[in-house]
Motif scaffolding. Structure first.
Motif, PDB file in Angstrom:
ATOM      1  N   PRO A  12       0.871  -1.182   0.000  1.00  0.00           N
ATOM      2  CA  PRO A  12       0.000   0.000   0.000  1.00  0.00           C
ATOM      3  C   PRO A  12       0.905   1.228   0.000  1.00  0.00           C
ATOM      4  O   PRO A  12       2.070   1.143   0.410  1.00  0.00           O
ATOM      5  CB  PRO A  12      -0.735  -0.087   1.340  1.00  0.00           C
ATOM      6  CG  PRO A  12      -0.504  -1.466   1.847  1.00  0.00           C
ATOM      7  CD  PRO A  12       0.765  -1.936   1.253  1.00  0.00           C
ATOM      8  N   ILE A  13       0.381   2.351  -0.437  1.00  0.00           N
ATOM      9  CA  ILE A  13       1.177   3.568  -0.289  1.00  0.00           C
ATOM     10  C   ILE A  13       0.805   4.174   1.061  1.00  0.00           C
ATOM     11  O   ILE A  13      -0.367   4.273   1.402  1.00  0.00           O
ATOM     12  CB  ILE A  13       0.988   4.548  -1.467  1.00  0.00           C
ATOM     13  CG1 ILE A  13      -0.482   4.710  -1.845  1.00  0.00           C
ATOM     14  CG2 ILE A  13       1.786   4.050  -2.675  1.00  0.00           C
ATOM     15  CD1 ILE A  13      -0.714   5.782  -2.897  1.00  0.00           C
ATOM     16  N   GLY A  23       4.725  -2.292  12.281  1.00  0.00           N
ATOM     17  CA  GLY A  23       3.523  -2.740  11.566  1.00  0.00           C
ATOM     18  C   GLY A  23       3.609  -2.378  10.093  1.00  0.00           C
ATOM     19  O   GLY A  23       3.304  -3.181   9.220  1.00  0.00           O
ATOM     20  N   THR A  27       4.541  -5.078   6.242  1.00  0.00           N
ATOM     21  CA  THR A  27       4.074  -5.227   4.859  1.00  0.00           C
ATOM     22  C   THR A  27       5.225  -5.049   3.889  1.00  0.00           C
ATOM     23  O   THR A  27       5.346  -5.772   2.899  1.00  0.00           O
ATOM     24  CB  THR A  27       3.049  -4.111   4.508  1.00  0.00           C
ATOM     25  OG1 THR A  27       2.252  -3.842   5.642  1.00  0.00           O
ATOM     26  CG2 THR A  27       2.223  -4.480   3.330  1.00  0.00           C
ATOM     27  N   ASP A  52       1.037   8.140   0.091  1.00  0.00           N
ATOM     28  CA  ASP A  52      -0.309   8.602  -0.265  1.00  0.00           C
ATOM     29  C   ASP A  52      -0.453   9.987   0.378  1.00  0.00           C
ATOM     30  O   ASP A  52      -0.765  10.092   1.550  1.00  0.00           O
ATOM     31  CB  ASP A  52      -1.292   7.587   0.352  1.00  0.00           C
ATOM     32  CG  ASP A  52      -2.724   7.821  -0.054  1.00  0.00           C
ATOM     33  OD1 ASP A  52      -2.981   8.790  -0.792  1.00  0.00           O
ATOM     34  OD2 ASP A  52      -3.584   7.034   0.382  1.00  0.00           O
ATOM     35  N   TRP A 238      -9.635   7.676  -2.609  1.00  0.00           N
ATOM     36  CA  TRP A 238      -9.380   6.362  -3.188  1.00  0.00           C
ATOM     37  C   TRP A 238      -9.055   6.354  -4.674  1.00  0.00           C
ATOM     38  O   TRP A 238      -8.218   5.578  -5.114  1.00  0.00           O
ATOM     39  CB  TRP A 238     -10.490   5.382  -2.817  1.00  0.00           C
ATOM     40  CG  TRP A 238     -10.340   5.060  -1.367  1.00  0.00           C
ATOM     41  CD1 TRP A 238     -11.084   5.567  -0.340  1.00  0.00           C
ATOM     42  CD2 TRP A 238      -9.314   4.263  -0.748  1.00  0.00           C
ATOM     43  NE1 TRP A 238     -10.590   5.121   0.863  1.00  0.00           N
ATOM     44  CE2 TRP A 238      -9.507   4.308   0.648  1.00  0.00           C
ATOM     45  CE3 TRP A 238      -8.250   3.509  -1.238  1.00  0.00           C
ATOM     46  CZ2 TRP A 238      -8.698   3.647   1.546  1.00  0.00           C
ATOM     47  CZ3 TRP A 238      -7.436   2.839  -0.343  1.00  0.00           C
ATOM     48  CH2 TRP A 238      -7.661   2.915   1.032  1.00  0.00           C
ATOM     49  N   LEU A 242      -5.565   4.586  -5.233  1.00  0.00           N
ATOM     50  CA  LEU A 242      -5.518   3.274  -5.887  1.00  0.00           C
ATOM     51  C   LEU A 242      -4.868   3.331  -7.268  1.00  0.00           C
ATOM     52  O   LEU A 242      -4.163   2.409  -7.666  1.00  0.00           O
ATOM     53  CB  LEU A 242      -6.937   2.706  -6.000  1.00  0.00           C
ATOM     54  CG  LEU A 242      -7.549   2.257  -4.670  1.00  0.00           C
ATOM     55  CD1 LEU A 242      -9.062   2.092  -4.793  1.00  0.00           C
ATOM     56  CD2 LEU A 242      -6.915   0.946  -4.192  1.00  0.00           C
ATOM     57  N   GLY A 271      -3.002  -4.472   4.114  1.00  0.00           N
ATOM     58  CA  GLY A 271      -3.479  -4.825   5.450  1.00  0.00           C
ATOM     59  C   GLY A 271      -4.966  -5.124   5.392  1.00  0.00           C
ATOM     60  O   GLY A 271      -5.677  -4.669   4.489  1.00  0.00           O
ATOM     61  N   TRP A 302      -2.713  -7.979  11.264  1.00  0.00           N
ATOM     62  CA  TRP A 302      -1.999  -6.910  11.958  1.00  0.00           C
ATOM     63  C   TRP A 302      -0.930  -7.436  12.898  1.00  0.00           C
ATOM     64  O   TRP A 302      -1.073  -8.502  13.484  1.00  0.00           O
ATOM     65  CB  TRP A 302      -2.988  -6.104  12.803  1.00  0.00           C
ATOM     66  CG  TRP A 302      -3.767  -5.129  11.993  1.00  0.00           C
ATOM     67  CD1 TRP A 302      -3.453  -4.648  10.758  1.00  0.00           C
ATOM     68  CD2 TRP A 302      -5.008  -4.529  12.360  1.00  0.00           C
ATOM     69  NE1 TRP A 302      -4.433  -3.777  10.334  1.00  0.00           N
ATOM     70  CE2 TRP A 302      -5.391  -3.685  11.308  1.00  0.00           C
ATOM     71  CE3 TRP A 302      -5.831  -4.626  13.484  1.00  0.00           C
ATOM     72  CZ2 TRP A 302      -6.552  -2.938  11.334  1.00  0.00           C
ATOM     73  CZ3 TRP A 302      -6.985  -3.876  13.520  1.00  0.00           C
ATOM     74  CH2 TRP A 302      -7.343  -3.048  12.455  1.00  0.00           C
ATOM     75  N   VAL A 303       0.111  -6.646  13.025  1.00  0.00           N
ATOM     76  CA  VAL A 303       1.111  -6.922  14.049  1.00  0.00           C
ATOM     77  C   VAL A 303       0.603  -6.249  15.321  1.00  0.00           C
ATOM     78  O   VAL A 303       0.480  -5.026  15.380  1.00  0.00           O
ATOM     79  CB  VAL A 303       2.479  -6.313  13.685  1.00  0.00           C
ATOM     80  CG1 VAL A 303       3.504  -6.636  14.766  1.00  0.00           C
ATOM     81  CG2 VAL A 303       2.945  -6.799  12.333  1.00  0.00           C
ATOM     82  N   MET A 310      -1.335  -1.552  18.068  1.00  0.00           N
ATOM     83  CA  MET A 310      -0.212  -0.649  18.327  1.00  0.00           C
ATOM     84  C   MET A 310      -0.698   0.791  18.250  1.00  0.00           C
ATOM     85  O   MET A 310      -1.429   1.151  17.339  1.00  0.00           O
ATOM     86  CB  MET A 310       0.823  -0.873  17.236  1.00  0.00           C
ATOM     87  CG  MET A 310       2.221  -0.749  17.723  1.00  0.00           C
ATOM     88  SD  MET A 310       3.419  -0.995  16.412  1.00  0.00           S
ATOM     89  CE  MET A 310       2.915  -2.464  15.611  1.00  0.00           C
TER      90      MET A 310
END
Ligand code: MSP
Length: 662
Positions: A12-13, A23, A27, A52, A238, A242, A271, A302-303, A310
């Motif tokens: 993801p950005i 976290g 990714t 983003d 979005w 995207l 995520g 998720w971490v 977190m």
């Protein structure tokens, strides 16, 4: 010659709104491991990450920092790139949504969708706080007010400000039109969404109940990509975000050769909380653009820290830098990829982390290397020679090695990093057991040189294979392992991954050093916990300091401060109530040499506002214009306030139009 196979993977950005935690690193490390693995498999690979950068949050962060949004995002993007360098992230491109070519392509995409009727102009209804200049959904409100019938008629925003139900013009994407095609695509491509459980969630919770059209522009935000044909709108989140996956490859620009080569993406890693955007909105956008859909969306978990989410404010955020500086990069990369099965939530706990460093890395792998290199020095004068033949134990080790390679590749191909590492570590255990089974010290005592040489060769070969297999995930240790074995990593990487391909007759290092030193558990756990707490207290100290400074200064402003404010005498040409707002009045004002539109929350205090026409009122005229309810306000009318009494600063006729106060 046939073209090389290609592989396109994305993260993801990231919103550049703060420091990245382990976290976010999770990714990116997963994507990096996959990209490295595919490159090692001979794929022509393109790995994309980025930032983003538009939206209200960023606008507010920049304002808080007292700098322009562009300057703010420039600083953050630089910080993120530095972090990725520290974590050995081998991205091929770092896209920023403020990149000029991205902006241009997004505008083209928007206009195309508008022209073909997939996007239409409508009205967005939401709860708006004038003070926050922000919309909230009912569920986001801190408090709601209901009438006798239970209908919500007002509420309080999280900031404590009142909200009102308002309508804002907005462009919408006709999502529902594509719902059936999307469901059909899911059916025909059963591995489009992984893990499979996430597909069920999308179908049952979002698509089956009916897809709502998506609001894709805002008139209340400035920091965004303007809609070319209607620039009071900016593209909202979005569509901008995207599209990065295709604009990064040059889609919509003059040079789209990368797009032709790499699209559709092989996998978007995301995520779990943004799976919906990637598996519903993104495919629909692509269908509307008549482009192929990505082959796979993998929604990882998720971490967590222990069992909690977190969060900086909770003081449980772990930042990658503090772990890497203390334990080395591979400890972090190994832990994240091993301890949390990709696809599920998993926890980072300082205790578990230190234990894994000690057991898996220092004991299992570190000791295997250390014992092997020491014995080769002791029994073979450092030389590794090709075994003349194999015995049962050796053949079994070779068989397990080759089975491990197959299992490792199968798991890596499925993005099962944790299971791939499990397989490798089982083999590490097998190789350690091989030492106990063959007892080289006894062979040495008994003078069985041929057998001894075979055992040493088999161990060195096992370590070589282990180093190659871990190399997509652990980027520093393989080179150290190879150096200690007297091998060259680049050469080894060219060879087929199978037992027996060792470059024989090399000399191991004379002085093996542990690649993963053992740690004192209590001390290290305390260190990690301190770092977690420090991240919060540092922030508090800084803001506390700032608050104290402001406290000291707050009773005074300098003459320079005062001079910055431009106050002029203006005359009301016309005034009207703003539709949809109970507070706002829209004034057209004459300042002598210029006219301005000013919005002011005076309706309540001037119910007969028509009386104000012709009055002269003081106004601040050098405030940055801002949008309220989709309209621009080019200044602020001054008023006095005492208790509930609010009066506009109306002045007498002796003041000339446009006269400056000072
Ligand atoms: N900007 C959007 C993504 C747009 S992609 C076209 C965004 N950004 S984000 O910065 O908020 O999050 C980026 C990614 O980081 C998400 O995939 C999110 O799940 C991931 N993570 C943030 N914290 C995380 C954990 N604690 N654990 C695992 N992933 C986490 O959403």
């Amino acid at each position: 010659m046939a073209d090389k196979k290609t592989f396109y993977i994305t993260t993801p950005i990231y919103y550049p709104s703060g420091r990245l935690t382990i976290g976010n690193a999770y990714t990116t490390i997963a994507a990096d491991s996959m990209a490295r693995y595919k490159r090692s498999q001979g794929y022509d690979t393109f790995f994309l990450t980025g930032t983003d950068e538009h939206g209200l949050k960023i606008e507010q962060k920049a304002e808080k920092a007292g700098i322009k949004p562009q300057e703010y995002v420039d600083n953050m993007a630089k910080q993120y790139k530095e972090l990725w360098k520290k974590l050995d992230i081998s991205y091929d491109k770092f896209i920023r949504t403020t990149d000029a070519d991205h902006v241009k392509s997004v505008q083209k995409i928007f206009e195309k969708l508008l022209k073909q009727g997939d996007i239409y102009l409508g009205e967005y209804t939401g709860w708006y706080s004038v003070e926050d200049e922000e919309y909230f959904t009912e569920s986001q409100l801190k408090e709601v007010f209901k009438d006798d019938n239970g209908k919500v008629i007002g509420g309080i925003a999280p900031s404590g400000h009142k909200v009102q139900l308002v309508k804002e013009p907005s462009y919408f994407f006709r999502m529902s039109k594509y719902a059936d095609r999307l469901l059909k695509y899911y059916k025909e491509n059963p591995d489009f969404i992984l893990p499979h459980s996430r597909e069920k969630e999308m179908v049952n919770n979002f698509i089956k109940p009916g897809l709502e059209d998506l609001s894709v522009t805002r008139t209340t935000i400035d920091w965004g990509i303007p809609v070319p044909s209607d620039p009071k709108h900016v593209v909202y989140v979005w569509i901008d975000a995207l599209s990065n996956y295709i604009t990064a490859l040059g889609y919509g620009s003059d040079d789209d050769s990368l797009f032709k080569k790499f699209w559709p993406a092989d996998v978007h890693l995301v995520g779990k909380e943004i799976v919906r955007f990637h598996t519903i909105y993104w495919p629909i956008m692509l269908m509307a653009l008549d482009l192929p859909l990505p082959k796979q969306i993998f929604g990882h978990g998720w971490v967590l820290i222990y069992k909690d989410k977190m969060s900086k404010s909770k003081g449980n955020a772990v930042y990658p830098e503090s772990i890497v500086d203390r334990f080395g990069l591979d400890a972090l990369r190994y832990y994240l990829m091993r301890a949390i099965p990709f696809g599920s939530d998993g926890s980072f706990s300082p205790e578990d982390f230190v234990e894994r460093v000690n057991f898996d890395l220092a004991n299992d792998l570190g000791n295997l290397l250390n014992r092997t290199v020491s014995m080769i020095n002791q029994y073979q004068a450092g030389l590794v020679t090709k075994p003349a033949s194999q015995d049962d134990l050796g053949s079994d080790l070779a068989k397990v090695a080759n089975e491990t390679i197959v299992e490792y590749q199968k798991q890596m191909d499925a993005l099962h990093f944790s299971q791939a590492l499990d397989a490798i570590w089982k083999f590490v255990g097998r190789a350690n057991k091989y030492i106990d089974e063959t007892t080289p010290w006894v062979l040495n005592k008994e003078g069985k040189t041929e057998e001894l040489a075979r055992v040493m060769a088999n161990l060195a070969e096992s370590l070589r294979l282990i180093a190659i297999m871990i190399s997509p995930i652990m980027t520093e240790s393989p080179a150290k392992i190879f150096a200690q074995l007297g091998l060259n990593f680049e050469d080894e990487a060219q060879k087929a991954l199978e037992f027996g391909a060792f470059s024989w007759n090399v000399k191991v290092t004379e002085k093996p050093t542990p690649i993963f030193p053992r740690r004192k558990k209590d001390e290290e756990v305390a260190y990690i916990k301190e770092e977690m707490a420090k991240a919060v207290s540092k922030k508090q100290t800084r803001s506390e300091k700032k608050a104290a400074e402001m406290e000291e200064e707050k009773n005074y402003i300098s003459i320079d401060d005062f001079d910055k404010v431009q106050i002029k005498v203006g005359q009301v040409i016309s005034v009207e109530a703003v539709e949809g707002s109970s507070k706002l009045l829209k004034f057209q004002m004459d300042f002598g040499d210029e006219k301005r539109q000013i919005l002011s929350g005076m309706h309540k205090f001037y119910p007969d506002f028509e009386e104000l026409v012709g009055k002269k009122i003081l106004a601040v005229t050098n405030l940055k214009p801002r949008k309220m309810m989709g309209m621009e306000s080019q200044g602020m009318l001054l008023s006095s306030e005492k208790g509930k009494k609010v009066k506009l600063a109306i002045v007498g006729d002796e003041h000339d139009l446009g006269a400056l106060l000072g």
